[in-house]
Design a protein around this motif. Structure first.
Motif, PDB file in Angstrom:
ATOM      1  N   ASP A 165      12.989   1.145 -11.272  1.00 23.42           N
ATOM      2  CA  ASP A 165      13.148   2.556 -10.934  1.00 23.42           C
ATOM      3  C   ASP A 165      11.869   3.337 -11.238  1.00 23.42           C
ATOM      4  OD1 ASP A 165      15.704   2.014 -10.124  1.00 23.42           O
ATOM      5  OD2 ASP A 165      16.697   2.946 -11.851  1.00 23.42           O
ATOM      6  N   GLU A 166      11.173   2.959 -12.308  1.00 24.06           N
ATOM      7  CA  GLU A 166       9.954   3.669 -12.698  1.00 24.06           C
ATOM      8  C   GLU A 166       8.799   3.389 -11.746  1.00 24.06           C
ATOM      9  OE1 GLU A 166      11.763   1.780 -14.750  1.00 24.06           O
ATOM     10  OE2 GLU A 166      12.800   3.423 -15.796  1.00 24.06           O
ATOM     11  N   GLU A 167       8.910   2.342 -10.938  1.00 26.05           N
ATOM     12  CA  GLU A 167       7.823   1.955 -10.037  1.00 26.05           C
ATOM     13  C   GLU A 167       8.059   2.386  -8.592  1.00 26.05           C
ATOM     14  OE1 GLU A 167       6.269  -2.219 -12.010  1.00 26.05           O
ATOM     15  OE2 GLU A 167       8.230  -2.229 -10.978  1.00 26.05           O
ATOM     16  N   LEU A 168       9.105   3.150  -8.337  1.00 22.80           N
ATOM     17  CA  LEU A 168       9.493   3.454  -6.963  1.00 22.80           C
ATOM     18  C   LEU A 168       8.836   4.699  -6.387  1.00 22.80           C
ATOM     19  CD1 LEU A 168      13.267   2.467  -7.062  1.00 22.80           C
ATOM     20  CD2 LEU A 168      11.425   1.349  -5.782  1.00 22.80           C
ATOM     21  N   ILE A 169       7.836   5.238  -7.078  1.00 27.15           N
ATOM     22  CA  ILE A 169       6.987   6.289  -6.505  1.00 27.15           C
ATOM     23  C   ILE A 169       5.541   5.851  -6.652  1.00 27.15           C
ATOM     24  CG2 ILE A 169       6.222   8.677  -6.661  1.00 27.15           C
ATOM     25  CD1 ILE A 169       8.950   9.493  -7.587  1.00 27.15           C
ATOM     26  N   PHE A 170       4.851   5.696  -5.531  1.00 27.72           N
ATOM     27  CA  PHE A 170       3.417   5.389  -5.530  1.00 27.72           C
ATOM     28  C   PHE A 170       2.674   6.709  -5.338  1.00 27.72           C
ATOM     29  CE2 PHE A 170       3.535   0.713  -3.846  1.00 27.72           C
ATOM     30  CZ  PHE A 170       4.324   0.352  -4.930  1.00 27.72           C
ATOM     31  N   THR A 171       1.865   7.093  -6.311  1.00 27.45           N
ATOM     32  CA  THR A 171       1.119   8.344  -6.251  1.00 27.45           C
ATOM     33  C   THR A 171      -0.303   8.074  -5.753  1.00 27.45           C
ATOM     34  OG1 THR A 171       0.200   8.237  -8.492  1.00 27.45           O
ATOM     35  CG2 THR A 171       2.453   9.083  -8.256  1.00 27.45           C
ATOM     36  N   ASN A 172      -1.094   9.134  -5.669  1.00 30.14           N
ATOM     37  CA  ASN A 172      -2.495   8.994  -5.259  1.00 30.14           C
ATOM     38  C   ASN A 172      -3.447   9.034  -6.440  1.00 30.14           C
ATOM     39  OD1 ASN A 172      -2.535  11.700  -6.005  1.00 30.14           O
ATOM     40  ND2 ASN A 172      -2.588  12.476  -3.911  1.00 30.14           N
ATOM     41  N   GLU A 173      -2.927   8.905  -7.670  1.00 30.84           N
ATOM     42  CA  GLU A 173      -3.774   8.999  -8.849  1.00 30.84           C
ATOM     43  C   GLU A 173      -4.676   7.773  -8.997  1.00 30.84           C
ATOM     44  OE1 GLU A 173      -1.272   9.660 -12.186  1.00 30.84           O
ATOM     45  OE2 GLU A 173      -0.464  11.555 -11.412  1.00 30.84           O
ATOM     46  N   LYS A 174      -4.131   6.605  -8.754  1.00 32.59           N
ATOM     47  CA  LYS A 174      -4.892   5.360  -8.794  1.00 32.59           C
ATOM     48  C   LYS A 174      -4.470   4.509  -7.599  1.00 32.59           C
ATOM     49  CE  LYS A 174      -5.055   4.898 -13.874  1.00 32.59           C
ATOM     50  NZ  LYS A 174      -4.724   3.979 -15.007  1.00 32.59           N
ATOM     51  N   PRO A 175      -5.365   3.654  -7.121  1.00 33.00           N
ATOM     52  CA  PRO A 175      -4.928   2.710  -6.089  1.00 33.00           C
ATOM     53  C   PRO A 175      -3.950   1.695  -6.663  1.00 33.00           C
ATOM     54  CG  PRO A 175      -7.189   2.261  -6.764  1.00 33.00           C
ATOM     55  CD  PRO A 175      -6.793   3.533  -7.436  1.00 33.00           C
ATOM     56  N   TYR A 176      -3.147   1.096  -5.786  1.00 29.66           N
ATOM     57  CA  TYR A 176      -2.194   0.058  -6.172  1.00 29.66           C
ATOM     58  C   TYR A 176      -2.692  -1.277  -5.619  1.00 29.66           C
ATOM     59  CZ  TYR A 176       1.037   3.726  -7.586  1.00 29.66           C
ATOM     60  OH  TYR A 176       1.612   4.798  -8.235  1.00 29.66           O
ATOM     61  N   VAL A 177      -2.630  -2.292  -6.450  1.00 31.02           N
ATOM     62  CA  VAL A 177      -3.018  -3.642  -6.037  1.00 31.02           C
ATOM     63  C   VAL A 177      -1.808  -4.544  -6.211  1.00 31.02           C
ATOM     64  CG1 VAL A 177      -4.588  -5.572  -6.383  1.00 31.02           C
ATOM     65  CG2 VAL A 177      -5.400  -3.232  -6.721  1.00 31.02           C
ATOM     66  N   ILE A 178      -1.352  -5.157  -5.123  1.00 27.33           N
ATOM     67  CA  ILE A 178      -0.110  -5.933  -5.128  1.00 27.33           C
ATOM     68  C   ILE A 178      -0.417  -7.401  -4.942  1.00 27.33           C
ATOM     69  CG2 ILE A 178       2.075  -6.323  -3.912  1.00 27.33           C
ATOM     70  CD1 ILE A 178       2.086  -3.340  -3.206  1.00 27.33           C
ATOM     71  N   TYR A 179       0.096  -8.214  -5.855  1.00 28.88           N
ATOM     72  CA  TYR A 179       0.036  -9.673  -5.754  1.00 28.88           C
ATOM     73  C   TYR A 179       1.437 -10.171  -5.405  1.00 28.88           C
ATOM     74  CZ  TYR A 179      -4.624 -10.090  -7.861  1.00 28.88           C
ATOM     75  OH  TYR A 179      -5.972 -10.029  -8.105  1.00 28.88           O
ATOM     76  N   GLY A 180       1.531 -11.081  -4.433  1.00 23.72           N
ATOM     77  CA  GLY A 180       2.853 -11.452  -3.968  1.00 23.72           C
ATOM     78  C   GLY A 180       3.457 -10.261  -3.227  1.00 23.72           C
TER      79      GLY A 180
END
Length: 515
Positions: free
Chosen positions: A185-200
């Motif tokens: 639940d804590e990860e379900l908003i992607f903001t513009n503060e930092k880029p996101y890097v997804i593995y898998g």
């Protein structure tokens, strides 16, 4: 005795050779030359290794010499790694460079941003020092390092009988288990503060919604992506940008290699996968680039409203398909898809599709540079194997004010199996379909004179894009698409430019003079 002079000469050569110091030479005296004085290793994410960069060290003199020392100024603590003349390390001694010759030095880095600063990005620098004292020369090393939010499948490790065994978090879809992390639940908003890097794969769980805010940057490692599970929803809330170069409010999905050489390389990551049962998706002002399949959408949610509304969005450089929708319910406006290895848009296995003011093109030179399939492929069937074909109703596929073009002769094709619905229409569209050999002359699916299927269609006129191979698909006033859209069209184009209320343009872009 006539052989004595020759024997004597050989003896002199052997004696001279035994006295010379093989592979020894005088030290350099500050007379090195370099192919660059500063090596920029481009931008990397924290804790992700860079590409390998190189430069040359020249001996322009007529004598062999030896470089007494080559070392990183930060020493063994440096985050840079060197390879000098085929030898890895961080310091080297007595490296010989022959007269009028050169050696390569290769450089890589992996940097942890938290060890240097609390900022979200910083410049990491070092120097390669050649020799010491008055003869010292140097080459500067510079890398921009960005902090990021990393989403990585969890590892559960235990030691059994002295051996470590690890289980990696994953999800099962069909017969396949995919390495994935289920978002909390804590990860379900992607903001513009930092880029996101997804593995898998990052999985939006059942009955949850992932919201991605304007200006967010989503980067995927190889074979990675996003999966929306049953009853899950993806909302991408990008917005119009004031700077077309920075695209500060656009949501950008791309690979995790930030070096310029990777900026347009297809197939760097997997896909955004909207699985069966996922629902109420919305994507606005997004750029999806360099994937295998930009968006993969399986079926609709069974509701009357579109399962996906996609607006003001660009999908570029997909190694296979830009947008593959199977039995889906999609509404798109100001959607641009270009440069896919197979098909830009595939409306497959029936479904419901309504596209307005879209630009679907394919100028791909991926692989051999030759495509067997068109820009847009519409079908009501899917071949499972040699013995099984699945068929479903094409409820409707309506294209209004759209451009369908590319670098092949026929850029729209239909694959119809009788016995199910196959409904489509094109109104005020510019279409490339050059039936140069009359292969489709008697096929009613391609009867462009049939106004119930093709109304006010412009056929085989070049839309005169600015630079389609570079994904610049804007048009100017000379384009045959200029002023030819339906007069009922209204609103903004993909760049936020107001459309003409009386003579709007076909495609996602309202015409403007090229710079």
């Amino acid at each position: 005795m006539r052989y004595l002079p020759t024997i004597f000469l050989i003896a002199v050569i052997i004696l001279w050779s035994s006295c010379r110091k093989d592979f020894e030479s005088d030290p350099s005296i500050g007379n090195l030359q370099f192919s660059t004085d500063t090596l920029f290793l481009d931008t990397i994410f924290t804790n992700i290794g860079s590409s390998t960069y190189s430069f040359k060290v020249y001996n322009r003199t007529g004598d062999d010499f030896t470089i007494p020392t080559i070392r990183l100024e930060r020493g063994e603590s440096s985050n840079y790694r060197l390879n000098v003349d085929g030898i890895p390390g961080k310091s080297f001694e007595n490296i010989q460079v022959l007269a009028k010759d050169s050696i390569f030095i290769f450089v890589e880095t992996t940097t942890d941003i938290t060890s240097e600063t609390t900022d979200t990005e910083f410049l990491y620098t070092d120097r390669i020092l050649f020799d010491r004292g008055g003869n010292q020369q140097d080459v500067d090393l510079v890398t921009l390092v960005k902090d990021a939010v990393f989403i990585i499948p969890n590892r559960d490790c235990m030691v059994i009988n002295g051996e470590e065994t690890c289980t990696i978090e994953g999800v099962t879809i069909g017969d396949a288990t995919i390495s994935a992390h289920v978002l909390s639940d804590e990860e379900l908003i992607f903001t513009n503060e930092k880029p996101y890097v997804i593995y898998g794969y990052a999985v939006i769980p059942n009955n949850k919604t992932l919201i991605i805010e304007a200006g967010a940057r989503i980067h995927f490692h190889e074979n990675s992506g996003i999966i929306a599970a049953d009853q899950a929803t993806l909302i991408v809330n990008g917005d119009v940008s004031t700077d077309p170069e920075r695209m500060e409010n656009e949501v950008i999905f791309e690979g995790d290699r930030l070096e310029p050489i990777f900026s347009d390389i297809p197939g760097q990551w997997g896909t955004i996968w909207l699985t069966p049962g996922s629902t109420a998706h919305s994507i606005n002002h997004a750029t999806i680039k360099n994937a295998t399949v930009g968006i993969l959408m399986n079926s609709d949610d069974g509701r009357p409203d579109p399962t996906l509304r996609i607006t003001n969005t660009q999908i570029y450089n997909s190694s296979n398909v830009g947008f593959l929708a199977r039995a889906a319910n999609v509404e798109g406006e100001n959607l641009v898809i270009n440069n896919a290895g197979q098909v830009s848009l595939n409306c497959s296995l029936g479904g419901t599709y309504n596209f307005n003011h879209c630009t679907f093109t394919n100028y791909s030179n991926i692989g051999s540079g030759f495509r067997e399939l068109p820009t847009v492929l519409i079908d009501n069937n899917l071949r499972v194997d040699d013995n099984e074909v699945i068929v479903a109703d094409l409820v409707e596929a309506n294209f209004t004010n759209c451009i369908i073009y590319g670098n092949q002769d026929r850029e729209v094709l239909f694959s119809k199996i009788e016995g199910t619905a196959f409904n489509y229409s094109f109104k005020n569209c510019l279409i490339k379909f050059d039936d140069f050999d009359d292969s489709f002359k008697d096929n009613p699916l391609y009867d462009f004179a049939n106004t119930s299927l093709f109304e006010n269609v412009i056929l085989n006129e070049d839309p005169e894009f600015k630079a389609p191979f570079e994904n610049i698909l804007r048009i100017d006033d000379s384009s045959p698409a200029n002023g030819r859209a339906s007069v009922t069209a209204s609103g903004m184009d993909i760049l936020g430019i107001p459309r003409s209320a009386t003579t709007p343009d076909i495609g996602a872009y309202e015409s403007a003079a090229f710079e």
